[in-house]
Scaffold this motif. Structure first.
Motif, PDB file in Angstrom:
ATOM      1  N   ALA A   1       0.825  -1.210   0.000  1.00 22.26           N
ATOM      2  CA  ALA A   1       0.000   0.000   0.000  1.00 22.26           C
ATOM      3  C   ALA A   1       0.857   1.255   0.000  1.00 22.26           C
ATOM      4  CB  ALA A   1      -0.927  -0.018   1.213  1.00 22.26           C
ATOM      5  N   LYS A   2       1.939   1.239   0.788  1.00 22.00           N
ATOM      6  CA  LYS A   2       2.834   2.405   0.832  1.00 22.00           C
ATOM      7  C   LYS A   2       3.561   2.583  -0.489  1.00 22.00           C
ATOM      8  CE  LYS A   2       4.613   1.097   4.841  1.00 22.00           C
ATOM      9  NZ  LYS A   2       5.469   1.062   6.053  1.00 22.00           N
ATOM     10  N   GLN A   3       3.972   1.474  -1.098  1.00 23.37           N
ATOM     11  CA  GLN A   3       4.648   1.558  -2.392  1.00 23.37           C
ATOM     12  C   GLN A   3       3.704   2.090  -3.458  1.00 23.37           C
ATOM     13  OE1 GLN A   3       6.041  -2.487  -2.850  1.00 23.37           O
ATOM     14  NE2 GLN A   3       8.048  -2.024  -1.952  1.00 23.37           N
ATOM     15  N   ALA A   4       2.421   1.704  -3.363  1.00 21.95           N
ATOM     16  CA  ALA A   4       1.428   2.180  -4.333  1.00 21.95           C
ATOM     17  C   ALA A   4       1.254   3.686  -4.233  1.00 21.95           C
ATOM     18  CB  ALA A   4       0.090   1.481  -4.090  1.00 21.95           C
ATOM     19  N   LYS A   5       1.262   4.214  -2.999  1.00 21.13           N
ATOM     20  CA  LYS A   5       1.137   5.658  -2.814  1.00 21.13           C
ATOM     21  C   LYS A   5       2.344   6.384  -3.384  1.00 21.13           C
ATOM     22  CE  LYS A   5       0.614   9.314   0.621  1.00 21.13           C
ATOM     23  NZ  LYS A   5       0.445   9.669   2.043  1.00 21.13           N
ATOM     24  N   GLN A   6       3.529   5.845  -3.110  1.00 25.18           N
ATOM     25  CA  GLN A   6       4.748   6.473  -3.631  1.00 25.18           C
ATOM     26  C   GLN A   6       4.751   6.493  -5.148  1.00 25.18           C
ATOM     27  OE1 GLN A   6       7.787   4.104  -1.796  1.00 25.18           O
ATOM     28  NE2 GLN A   6       7.540   5.051   0.211  1.00 25.18           N
ATOM     29  N   ALA A   7       4.302   5.378  -5.756  1.00 28.02           N
ATOM     30  CA  ALA A   7       4.255   5.307  -7.220  1.00 28.02           C
ATOM     31  C   ALA A   7       3.238   6.291  -7.780  1.00 28.02           C
ATOM     32  CB  ALA A   7       3.913   3.883  -7.648  1.00 28.02           C
ATOM     33  N   LYS A   8       2.116   6.461  -7.081  1.00 29.81           N
ATOM     34  CA  LYS A   8       1.069   7.371  -7.520  1.00 29.81           C
ATOM     35  C   LYS A   8       1.534   8.821  -7.449  1.00 29.81           C
ATOM     36  CE  LYS A   8      -2.968   6.374  -6.001  1.00 29.81           C
ATOM     37  NZ  LYS A   8      -4.129   6.225  -5.093  1.00 29.81           N
ATOM     38  N   GLN A   9       2.321   9.129  -6.411  1.00 29.06           N
ATOM     39  CA  GLN A   9       2.788  10.501  -6.227  1.00 29.06           C
ATOM     40  C   GLN A   9       3.910  10.865  -7.184  1.00 29.06           C
ATOM     41  OE1 GLN A   9       3.859  10.412  -2.078  1.00 29.06           O
ATOM     42  NE2 GLN A   9       1.894  11.227  -1.431  1.00 29.06           N
ATOM     43  N   ALA A  10       4.639   9.857  -7.638  1.00 28.72           N
ATOM     44  CA  ALA A  10       5.821  10.133  -8.461  1.00 28.72           C
ATOM     45  C   ALA A  10       5.455  10.270  -9.939  1.00 28.72           C
ATOM     46  CB  ALA A  10       6.855   9.022  -8.283  1.00 28.72           C
ATOM     47  N   GLN A  11       5.969  11.291 -10.577  1.00 30.17           N
ATOM     48  CA  GLN A  11       5.863  11.448 -12.017  1.00 30.17           C
ATOM     49  C   GLN A  11       7.040  10.725 -12.641  1.00 30.17           C
ATOM     50  OE1 GLN A  11       3.709  13.174 -14.392  1.00 30.17           O
ATOM     51  NE2 GLN A  11       4.992  11.873 -15.651  1.00 30.17           N
ATOM     52  N   ILE A  12       6.770   9.708 -13.423  1.00 27.20           N
ATOM     53  CA  ILE A  12       7.841   8.907 -14.023  1.00 27.20           C
ATOM     54  C   ILE A  12       8.224   9.503 -15.364  1.00 27.20           C
ATOM     55  CG2 ILE A  12       8.492   6.630 -14.871  1.00 27.20           C
ATOM     56  CD1 ILE A  12       6.489   5.436 -12.898  1.00 27.20           C
ATOM     57  N   TRP A  13       9.470   9.893 -15.503  1.00 23.50           N
ATOM     58  CA  TRP A  13       9.983  10.464 -16.746  1.00 23.50           C
ATOM     59  C   TRP A  13      10.819   9.405 -17.466  1.00 23.50           C
ATOM     60  CZ3 TRP A  13       7.709  14.893 -17.777  1.00 23.50           C
ATOM     61  CH2 TRP A  13       7.303  15.714 -16.734  1.00 23.50           C
ATOM     62  N   GLU A  14      10.584   9.256 -18.749  1.00 20.74           N
ATOM     63  CA  GLU A  14      11.313   8.270 -19.538  1.00 20.74           C
ATOM     64  C   GLU A  14      12.447   8.940 -20.318  1.00 20.74           C
ATOM     65  OE1 GLU A  14      10.719   5.188 -19.214  1.00 20.74           O
ATOM     66  OE2 GLU A  14       8.752   5.192 -18.221  1.00 20.74           O
ATOM     67  N   LEU A  15      13.456   8.141 -20.645  1.00 24.28           N
ATOM     68  CA  LEU A  15      14.559   8.632 -21.463  1.00 24.28           C
ATOM     69  C   LEU A  15      14.155   8.602 -22.936  1.00 24.28           C
ATOM     70  CD1 LEU A  15      17.564   6.764 -19.818  1.00 24.28           C
ATOM     71  CD2 LEU A  15      17.069   9.201 -19.655  1.00 24.28           C
ATOM     72  N   SER A  16      14.579   9.608 -23.683  1.00 26.25           N
ATOM     73  CA  SER A  16      14.310   9.645 -25.115  1.00 26.25           C
ATOM     74  C   SER A  16      15.359   8.814 -25.843  1.00 26.25           C
ATOM     75  CB  SER A  16      14.357  11.092 -25.619  1.00 26.25           C
ATOM     76  OG  SER A  16      15.688  11.586 -25.539  1.00 26.25           O
ATOM     77  N   GLU A  17      15.113   8.567 -27.120  1.00 26.98           N
ATOM     78  CA  GLU A  17      16.080   7.823 -27.925  1.00 26.98           C
ATOM     79  C   GLU A  17      17.399   8.593 -28.011  1.00 26.98           C
ATOM     80  OE1 GLU A  17      16.562   6.007 -32.460  1.00 26.98           O
ATOM     81  OE2 GLU A  17      14.622   6.764 -31.767  1.00 26.98           O
ATOM     82  N   ARG A  18      17.308   9.926 -28.107  1.00 26.07           N
ATOM     83  CA  ARG A  18      18.523  10.747 -28.150  1.00 26.07           C
ATOM     84  C   ARG A  18      19.334  10.603 -26.872  1.00 26.07           C
ATOM     85  NH1 ARG A  18      20.272  15.504 -26.207  1.00 26.07           N
ATOM     86  NH2 ARG A  18      18.334  15.768 -25.025  1.00 26.07           N
ATOM     87  N   GLU A  19      18.642  10.598 -25.738  1.00 26.08           N
ATOM     88  CA  GLU A  19      19.344  10.487 -24.459  1.00 26.08           C
ATOM     89  C   GLU A  19      19.952   9.098 -24.270  1.00 26.08           C
ATOM     90  OE1 GLU A  19      16.586  13.720 -22.008  1.00 26.08           O
ATOM     91  OE2 GLU A  19      15.921  11.643 -22.306  1.00 26.08           O
ATOM     92  N   ARG A  20      19.270   8.050 -24.785  1.00 27.03           N
ATOM     93  CA  ARG A  20      19.827   6.702 -24.710  1.00 27.03           C
ATOM     94  C   ARG A  20      21.121   6.615 -25.513  1.00 27.03           C
ATOM     95  NH1 ARG A  20      19.118   3.885 -20.666  1.00 27.03           N
ATOM     96  NH2 ARG A  20      20.801   2.864 -21.802  1.00 27.03           N
TER      97      ARG A  20
END
Length: 257
Positions: A225-244
């Protein structure tokens, strides 16, 4: 002038009204200076300069080749200060705010951020998570300083109002429920009310606010439950192809280096 004499000298300045008026405790300054001497640059034969004090003008100082600035500058103009010193070849090791340290060095070449995860209580009572910026190790962009962190944190161990404890997952306290934002309940038959763990007795310690000793099933549910809250609060940013591609090139540089 040692750090204690310097601190006493500062007391004559009555103007202490801005957030930049963060007077460095002598013991903290001594720890930082010792770290610089032991792990960054031998200070023997160098003149340590402290140009940052109320109404002082760091640009008016006649810096020489044997001068090195080790001081706590106004954080609001830190980028400007670093750039000014860099352009004139002045050696420095400066205090800075931990969370904005990278934005200060940004694109500046030859600057290193040194992280300690230390919360320093300054002379004006303000507590600031502090890092450091220097041009003494231009080949490094960022580094940790565990020995400096240990030295600084030891100075404030007694100042903390409450010690920080880490409890097993089978212990749930008020703070654990505060970190859960889904329906979650603990049945009477799956918990026992406790004020203290057996391991705390010999240390004469107890849990702040008491808590519950819960079953493995409940402990697992609480963790999820705590991990679910942390995941919900966090904005996940992905790497672009250029950055890879940049990351791949960095790895190739390391292999060929």
């Amino acid at each position: 002038m040692n750090s204690k004499e310097y601190y006493n000298w500062l007391q004559k300045f009555e103007k202490r009204t801005t957030s930049d008026d963060a007077f460095t405790p002598p013991a903290v300054y001594d720890a930082v200076r010792q770290y610089v001497h032991d792990e960054i640059m031998n200070l023997d034969g160098l003149n340590v300069v402290r140009p940052f004090y109320p109404d002082g003008d760091y640009q008016a100082v006649d810096y020489g080749d044997d001068d090195i600035v080790i001081d706590n500058p106004p954080f609001s103009i830190l980028s400007k200060i670093c750039r000014w010193y860099q352009e004139r070849g002045v050696k420095f090791f400066l205090f800075c705010q931990n969370m904005t340290a990278f934005s200060t060095v940004a694109r500046e070449y030859g600057l290193t951020v040194i992280f300690t995860n230390s919360e320093i209580i300054y002379g004006n009572g303000v507590e600031v998570k502090t890092a450091f910026i220097t041009n003494l190790t231009p080949h490094i962009k960022a580094k940790s300083a565990p020995r400096l962190a240990m030295a600084i944190n030891a100075l404030f161990a007694k100042a903390n109002k409450l010690p920080k404890y880490q409890y097993p997952p089978n212990v749930l306290m008020a703070k654990d429920f505060n970190n859960i934002d889904v329906d979650f309940e603990v049945r009477v038959d799956e918990c026992v009310f406790i004020r203290q763990l057996d391991s705390q007795k010999s240390h004469k310690k107890q849990m702040f606010g008491a808590g519950l000793l819960v079953s493995d099933r409940i402990a697992k549910q609480a963790k999820q439950a705590k991990q679910a809250k942390q995941a919900k609060q966090a904005q996940i940013w992905e790497l672009s192809e250029r950055e890879r591609k940049i990351i791949d090139r960095l790895g190739e540089m390391k292999e060929h280096g």
